[in-house]
Design a protein around this motif. Sequence first.
Motif, PDB file in Angstrom:
ATOM      1  N   TYR A  91       9.485  44.263  29.944  1.00  0.00           N
ATOM      2  CA  TYR A  91      10.194  43.008  29.708  1.00  0.00           C
ATOM      3  C   TYR A  91       9.217  41.855  29.929  1.00  0.00           C
ATOM      4  O   TYR A  91       8.067  42.054  30.319  1.00  0.00           O
ATOM      5  N   THR A  92       9.678  40.647  29.719  1.00  0.00           N
ATOM      6  CA  THR A  92       8.830  39.502  30.028  1.00  0.00           C
ATOM      7  C   THR A  92       9.668  38.387  30.617  1.00  0.00           C
ATOM      8  O   THR A  92      10.909  38.475  30.689  1.00  0.00           O
ATOM      9  N   THR A  93       8.993  37.358  31.070  1.00  0.00           N
ATOM     10  CA  THR A  93       9.646  36.157  31.590  1.00  0.00           C
ATOM     11  C   THR A  93       8.943  34.952  30.970  1.00  0.00           C
ATOM     12  O   THR A  93       7.824  35.052  30.456  1.00  0.00           O
ATOM     13  N   GLU A  94       9.600  33.817  31.054  1.00  0.00           N
ATOM     14  CA  GLU A  94       8.997  32.601  30.517  1.00  0.00           C
ATOM     15  C   GLU A  94       7.666  32.299  31.197  1.00  0.00           C
ATOM     16  O   GLU A  94       6.693  31.908  30.542  1.00  0.00           O
ATOM     17  N   ALA A  95       7.624  32.498  32.513  1.00  0.00           N
ATOM     18  CA  ALA A  95       6.396  32.191  33.249  1.00  0.00           C
ATOM     19  C   ALA A  95       5.243  33.082  32.799  1.00  0.00           C
ATOM     20  O   ALA A  95       4.101  32.619  32.667  1.00  0.00           O
ATOM     21  N   ARG A  96       5.504  34.368  32.548  1.00  0.00           N
ATOM     22  CA  ARG A  96       4.423  35.259  32.124  1.00  0.00           C
ATOM     23  C   ARG A  96       3.873  34.839  30.765  1.00  0.00           C
ATOM     24  O   ARG A  96       2.657  34.768  30.572  1.00  0.00           O
ATOM     25  N   ALA A  97       4.759  34.554  29.832  1.00  0.00           N
ATOM     26  CA  ALA A  97       4.310  34.143  28.504  1.00  0.00           C
ATOM     27  C   ALA A  97       3.520  32.835  28.571  1.00  0.00           C
ATOM     28  O   ALA A  97       2.448  32.700  27.963  1.00  0.00           O
ATOM     29  N   LYS A  98       4.022  31.881  29.343  1.00  0.00           N
ATOM     30  CA  LYS A  98       3.363  30.580  29.412  1.00  0.00           C
ATOM     31  C   LYS A  98       2.029  30.656  30.158  1.00  0.00           C
ATOM     32  O   LYS A  98       1.080  29.936  29.827  1.00  0.00           O
ATOM     33  N   LEU A  99       1.951  31.525  31.167  1.00  0.00           N
ATOM     34  CA  LEU A  99       0.677  31.651  31.875  1.00  0.00           C
ATOM     35  C   LEU A  99      -0.371  32.303  30.980  1.00  0.00           C
ATOM     36  O   LEU A  99      -1.538  31.873  30.967  1.00  0.00           O
ATOM     37  N   GLY A 100       0.032  33.316  30.206  1.00  0.00           N
ATOM     38  CA  GLY A 100      -0.905  33.896  29.249  1.00  0.00           C
ATOM     39  C   GLY A 100      -1.433  32.859  28.279  1.00  0.00           C
ATOM     40  O   GLY A 100      -2.629  32.799  27.980  1.00  0.00           O
ATOM     41  N   GLU A 101      -0.539  31.995  27.798  1.00  0.00           N
ATOM     42  CA  GLU A 101      -0.934  30.931  26.881  1.00  0.00           C
ATOM     43  C   GLU A 101      -1.863  29.933  27.578  1.00  0.00           C
ATOM     44  O   GLU A 101      -2.874  29.498  27.007  1.00  0.00           O
ATOM     45  N   ALA A 102      -1.531  29.582  28.813  1.00  0.00           N
ATOM     46  CA  ALA A 102      -2.346  28.613  29.548  1.00  0.00           C
ATOM     47  C   ALA A 102      -3.749  29.144  29.805  1.00  0.00           C
ATOM     48  O   ALA A 102      -4.738  28.397  29.709  1.00  0.00           O
ATOM     49  N   LEU A 103      -3.873  30.428  30.129  1.00  0.00           N
ATOM     50  CA  LEU A 103      -5.204  31.002  30.361  1.00  0.00           C
ATOM     51  C   LEU A 103      -6.027  31.022  29.081  1.00  0.00           C
ATOM     52  O   LEU A 103      -7.247  30.820  29.116  1.00  0.00           O
ATOM     53  N   ALA A 104      -5.372  31.252  27.952  1.00  0.00           N
ATOM     54  CA  ALA A 104      -6.087  31.186  26.670  1.00  0.00           C
ATOM     55  C   ALA A 104      -6.618  29.770  26.423  1.00  0.00           C
ATOM     56  O   ALA A 104      -7.671  29.595  25.796  1.00  0.00           O
ATOM     57  N   GLU A 105      -5.917  28.778  26.947  1.00  0.00           N
ATOM     58  CA  GLU A 105      -6.340  27.384  26.757  1.00  0.00           C
ATOM     59  C   GLU A 105      -7.495  26.988  27.667  1.00  0.00           C
ATOM     60  O   GLU A 105      -8.401  26.257  27.246  1.00  0.00           O
ATOM     61  N   VAL A 106      -7.490  27.465  28.911  1.00  0.00           N
ATOM     62  CA  VAL A 106      -8.493  26.972  29.868  1.00  0.00           C
ATOM     63  C   VAL A 106      -9.742  27.838  29.925  1.00  0.00           C
ATOM     64  O   VAL A 106     -10.789  27.391  30.406  1.00  0.00           O
ATOM     65  N   THR A 107      -9.673  29.073  29.443  1.00  0.00           N
ATOM     66  CA  THR A 107     -10.855  29.919  29.429  1.00  0.00           C
ATOM     67  C   THR A 107     -11.727  29.568  28.224  1.00  0.00           C
ATOM     68  O   THR A 107     -11.234  29.057  27.215  1.00  0.00           O
ATOM     69  N   PRO A 108     -13.024  29.855  28.305  1.00  0.00           N
ATOM     70  CA  PRO A 108     -13.923  29.450  27.212  1.00  0.00           C
ATOM     71  C   PRO A 108     -13.787  30.319  25.975  1.00  0.00           C
ATOM     72  O   PRO A 108     -13.324  31.469  26.032  1.00  0.00           O
ATOM     73  N   GLY A 109     -14.210  29.757  24.835  1.00  0.00           N
ATOM     74  CA  GLY A 109     -14.292  30.526  23.590  1.00  0.00           C
ATOM     75  C   GLY A 109     -12.963  31.058  23.130  1.00  0.00           C
ATOM     76  O   GLY A 109     -11.926  30.400  23.263  1.00  0.00           O
ATOM     77  N   ASP A 110     -12.986  32.269  22.572  1.00  0.00           N
ATOM     78  CA  ASP A 110     -11.751  32.852  22.037  1.00  0.00           C
ATOM     79  C   ASP A 110     -11.183  33.928  22.945  1.00  0.00           C
ATOM     80  O   ASP A 110     -10.525  34.864  22.485  1.00  0.00           O
ATOM     81  N   LEU A 111     -11.415  33.799  24.243  1.00  0.00           N
ATOM     82  CA  LEU A 111     -10.662  34.622  25.195  1.00  0.00           C
ATOM     83  C   LEU A 111      -9.189  34.259  25.044  1.00  0.00           C
ATOM     84  O   LEU A 111      -8.818  33.096  25.166  1.00  0.00           O
ATOM     85  N   SER A 112      -8.360  35.251  24.772  1.00  0.00           N
ATOM     86  CA  SER A 112      -7.019  34.877  24.325  1.00  0.00           C
ATOM     87  C   SER A 112      -5.884  35.757  24.823  1.00  0.00           C
ATOM     88  O   SER A 112      -4.726  35.354  24.745  1.00  0.00           O
ATOM     89  N   LYS A 113      -6.182  36.955  25.314  1.00  0.00           N
ATOM     90  CA  LYS A 113      -5.098  37.859  25.686  1.00  0.00           C
ATOM     91  C   LYS A 113      -5.376  38.446  27.064  1.00  0.00           C
ATOM     92  O   LYS A 113      -6.489  38.853  27.355  1.00  0.00           O
ATOM     93  N   THR A 114      -4.324  38.506  27.881  1.00  0.00           N
ATOM     94  CA  THR A 114      -4.482  38.802  29.304  1.00  0.00           C
ATOM     95  C   THR A 114      -3.695  40.027  29.718  1.00  0.00           C
ATOM     96  O   THR A 114      -2.547  40.215  29.309  1.00  0.00           O
ATOM     97  N   PHE A 115      -4.328  40.844  30.565  1.00  0.00           N
ATOM     98  CA  PHE A 115      -3.610  41.868  31.318  1.00  0.00           C
ATOM     99  C   PHE A 115      -3.491  41.379  32.743  1.00  0.00           C
ATOM    100  O   PHE A 115      -4.489  41.040  33.386  1.00  0.00           O
ATOM    101  N   PHE A 116      -2.262  41.337  33.272  1.00  0.00           N
ATOM    102  CA  PHE A 116      -2.028  40.863  34.626  1.00  0.00           C
ATOM    103  C   PHE A 116      -1.950  42.032  35.601  1.00  0.00           C
ATOM    104  O   PHE A 116      -1.300  43.052  35.325  1.00  0.00           O
ATOM    105  N   SER A 117      -2.606  41.861  36.750  1.00  0.00           N
ATOM    106  CA  SER A 117      -2.543  42.833  37.834  1.00  0.00           C
ATOM    107  C   SER A 117      -2.238  42.082  39.129  1.00  0.00           C
ATOM    108  O   SER A 117      -1.705  40.974  39.077  1.00  0.00           O
ATOM    109  N   THR A 118      -2.571  42.665  40.256  1.00  0.00           N
ATOM    110  CA  THR A 118      -2.202  42.018  41.511  1.00  0.00           C
ATOM    111  C   THR A 118      -3.392  41.606  42.368  1.00  0.00           C
ATOM    112  O   THR A 118      -3.204  41.082  43.469  1.00  0.00           O
ATOM    113  N   SER A 119      -4.615  41.829  41.895  1.00  0.00           N
ATOM    114  CA  SER A 119      -5.774  41.502  42.724  1.00  0.00           C
ATOM    115  C   SER A 119      -7.026  41.457  41.868  1.00  0.00           C
ATOM    116  O   SER A 119      -7.043  41.924  40.721  1.00  0.00           O
ATOM    117  N   GLY A 120      -8.102  40.946  42.459  1.00  0.00           N
ATOM    118  CA  GLY A 120      -9.374  40.918  41.760  1.00  0.00           C
ATOM    119  C   GLY A 120      -9.927  42.299  41.498  1.00  0.00           C
ATOM    120  O   GLY A 120     -10.485  42.561  40.424  1.00  0.00           O
TER     121      GLY A 120
END
Length: 448
Positions: A91-120
């Motif tokens: 499933y998804t939530t609004e926050a997950r979708a928007k954070l993925g979009e925000a990371l695509a905006e602030v990261t350099p170049g065409d980094l665009s899609k994110t896998f989320f985990s819980t730690s570095g």
Amino acid sequence: MAERDSPADTGPNEVERTDREHVFGTWSYQKEVDPTEVVSTEGVRFTTADGDEYIDLSSQLMCSNLGHEAEGVADAVAEQVRETPYVAPGYTTEARAKLGEALAEVTPGDLSKTFFSTSGTEAVEAAIKIARFYTGKRKIVSRYRSYHGATYGSISVTGDPRRLPAEPGIPGTIKAPDPYAYGSSMDPMESVDYIDEMLELEGDTVAAVLVEPIVGSNGILVPPDEYLPRLKEVAHDHGALLVCDEVMSGFGRTGEWFGTDVFGVEPDIMTMAKGLTGAYQPLGATVVTDEIADHFEENMFCHGHTYSGHPVAVAAGLAAVETYREENLIERAAEVGEYLGERIEELGERHPSVGDTRGVGLFRGIELTKHPEKRVPFGEREDKIGEGNTVVDEVAARAADHGTYVANMINTLIVAPPLTITEAEIDEAMAALDAGLEVSDAAMETPE
């Protein structure tokens, strides 16, 4: 800054005793573990159960980038917990979708899609697997002075001595030299040539070169401006990806959104955590380019976690990104970071035990030396997995006696305060470090 009076030593309180008995201390001989209870935090400060207050000059473990009262993040966490505390990753939530979009905006170049985990460390695990899936190759080249995490894949690509008790690690990990002008016999740019030759000799078997753009817990090592661009060229010339670990250097720490931005480089894969939420929630992320993302349209993305994209964690991440933007904290870190750098250089000029100062933005290191003419460290790499305290530990302890907490790793004091720190608070912390460095000055060798 006067050393404050110490209260009578009454030993650990009930919370500290209970924790000591039932909870493992990390990276420690358990007989040496002595936890201190923190009872409150505010701004760039925290207070312990015995009433002592400290300036947090290292953002705890270089992660509390927003300080300890980011109300927007706290409110987002509370609201999300009440609204939807958890849904499965399918499933998804609004926050997950928007954070993925925000990371695509602030990261350099065409980094665009994110896998989320819980730690570095989980973010790095994902990066290793993605690089292998995408390239069809198995080997990962990383560097000796590095830390990428504690789980089996990430500790295997770590060069830090903490990897040694975990070896043998996963197959296919190879270590390369570092761009470390202070402590290496090799010029920083010569180390890139060395990696070039390594990749040539390994044949077409290397999936990725994995580096911290600016090395964090192994000494705040800032490479020459041309290092990272050249390293990307070398990796691509041999059909390998460039993976940049931004777990510590990301989210304003360097005065830019990410450490790679300092050098104008767009990696193929980027990992992040820590400042992603300002440590208000545990969240890691692995971001890939459009080209890599497209590969998994027709090839299985064979990776996942129960808590991938946890609603509360991503809500914290989204609120954190909004806070960085709305409060102009990235630009502020660059400005205040210049002042911090000047104050640290002044310390270096006053204290003969300071062998080197380096860093960018609010990401600084003070490396110590025991000899006035030679660069002889007080702390050695093996101390990282050894018993007892070093002189560098004692310097940090003296600074704490004067009201400032500073982390130290091997032979370097790591100065990485919250991005919200003021010049006045920096001055206060520098006075504490000034007192702390008297310890290392006194411990220096007498030249013959």
